[in-house]
Design an enzyme around this catalytic site. Structure first.
Site, mmCIF file in Angstrom:
data_model
loop_
_atom_site.group_PDB
_atom_site.id
_atom_site.type_symbol
_atom_site.label_atom_id
_atom_site.label_comp_id
_atom_site.label_asym_id
_atom_site.label_seq_id
_atom_site.Cartn_x
_atom_site.Cartn_y
_atom_site.Cartn_z
ATOM 1 N N PHE A 140 0.817 -1.211 0.000
ATOM 2 C CA PHE A 140 0.000 0.000 0.000
ATOM 3 C C PHE A 140 0.853 1.265 0.000
ATOM 4 C CE2 PHE A 140 -3.873 -2.213 2.153
ATOM 5 C CZ PHE A 140 -4.146 -2.852 0.958
ATOM 6 N N LYS A 141 2.171 1.104 0.126
ATOM 7 C CA LYS A 141 3.083 2.256 0.153
ATOM 8 C C LYS A 141 2.501 3.380 1.010
ATOM 9 C CE LYS A 141 5.484 1.232 -4.155
ATOM 10 N NZ LYS A 141 4.731 0.030 -4.560
ATOM 11 N N SER B 295 -0.957 9.173 12.933
ATOM 12 C CA SER B 295 -2.262 8.672 13.376
ATOM 13 C C SER B 295 -3.012 7.977 12.254
ATOM 14 C CB SER B 295 -3.105 9.814 13.949
ATOM 15 O OG SER B 295 -3.355 10.808 12.970
ATOM 16 N N THR B 296 -2.887 8.487 11.040
ATOM 17 C CA THR B 296 -3.546 7.851 9.897
ATOM 18 C C THR B 296 -2.830 6.565 9.510
ATOM 19 O OG1 THR B 296 -4.285 10.008 9.093
ATOM 20 C CG2 THR B 296 -4.322 8.189 7.525
ATOM 21 N N PRO C 194 11.879 -5.074 -6.793
ATOM 22 C CA PRO C 194 11.074 -5.090 -8.011
ATOM 23 C C PRO C 194 11.873 -4.650 -9.231
ATOM 24 C CG PRO C 194 10.680 -3.052 -6.830
ATOM 25 C CD PRO C 194 11.701 -3.823 -6.035
ATOM 26 N N GLY D 211 12.452 -4.707 -17.142
ATOM 27 C CA GLY D 211 13.742 -4.863 -17.799
ATOM 28 C C GLY D 211 14.926 -5.163 -16.907
#
Length: 217
Positions: free
Chosen positions: A65-66, A72-73, A172, A178
């Site tokens: 989810f990066k 707090s969020t 990744p 490539g």
């Protein structure tokens, strides 16, 4: 698992259909060590897709989810996500307090936190690359479980890995982007993961594609 390999294979399952996701996950489960899913699949199907993939494959599922918000969020996102997933990926550029908020939730649930240092796409060299080493140092200091570093730039992968020395790497960029698998395997070790997505799930035979990569590892 298929045989004994030095580096692990993580499937990036960025499809948007529940049946297709579960089918590909099942077909490839013999050859993959972990499954990474992101917003495309979860927004299309809901958080319960995590449990369905885990139940059908007996593999760990990491939510990419990066996460990049205030503490707090971040805490709320981590709480909801880690009720299902085995780990969560967050951005490092938001700072140590925001990353620590996720870590606190993860530690209480015995789950993993993976911090993005440098991404694999060309645009990462514009801004993110300039602070990647600092984020790797933060990841090392906070003792996060893992970091994200690019297969598309093996020299950067090597440098970042050397900084966050106690964290495993998920990398990744091999396949559709490539990245050269041989170059990456020269950097990574048995604790690390090569992430491959489209080259497997867009293949007409995902199982064979996963097997092909696993054999090379």
């Amino acid at each position: 698992m298929y045989g004994e390999s030095l580096v692990k294979l993580m499937l990036a399952l960025d499809v948007m259909d529940e049946k297709k996701a579960i089918l590909i996950a099942k077909e490839t489960s013999e050859y993959v060590d972990s499954i990474k899913i992101g917003y495309p699949l979860v927004l299309a199907t809901g958080l319960n897709i995590i449990d369905k993939i885990k139940e059908s494959t007996n593999k760990e599922v990491i939510c990419d989810f990066k996460v990049a918000d205030i503490p707090s969020t971040n805490e709320k996102i981590a709480e909801l996500t880690l009720n299902h997933a085995d780990g969560i990926i967050c951005q490092g550029f938001v700072g140590s307090d925001s990353v620590s908020a996720i870590l606190n939730v993860a530690r209480a649930k015995n789950k993993k936190v993976i911090v993005v240092t440098e991404m694999s796409h060309p645009g990462a060299t514009e801004y993110l690359q300039n602070v990647a080493e600092d984020m790797a140092k933060m990841a090392d200091r906070l003792k996060v479980d893992g970091i994200v570093a690019p297969s598309t730039r093996p020299e950067r992968l090597k440098e970042i890995k050397s900084i966050a020395k106690d964290a495993f790497v998920i990398s990744p960029g091999v396949g559709a982007q490539g990245g050269n698998l041989s170059d990456v395997l020269n950097v990574l070790n048995e604790n690390d993961y090569v992430i491959i997505g489209r080259a497997i799930y867009e293949n007409e035979n995902p199982k064979n594609a996963a097997k092909k990569y696993k054999i090379q590892m």
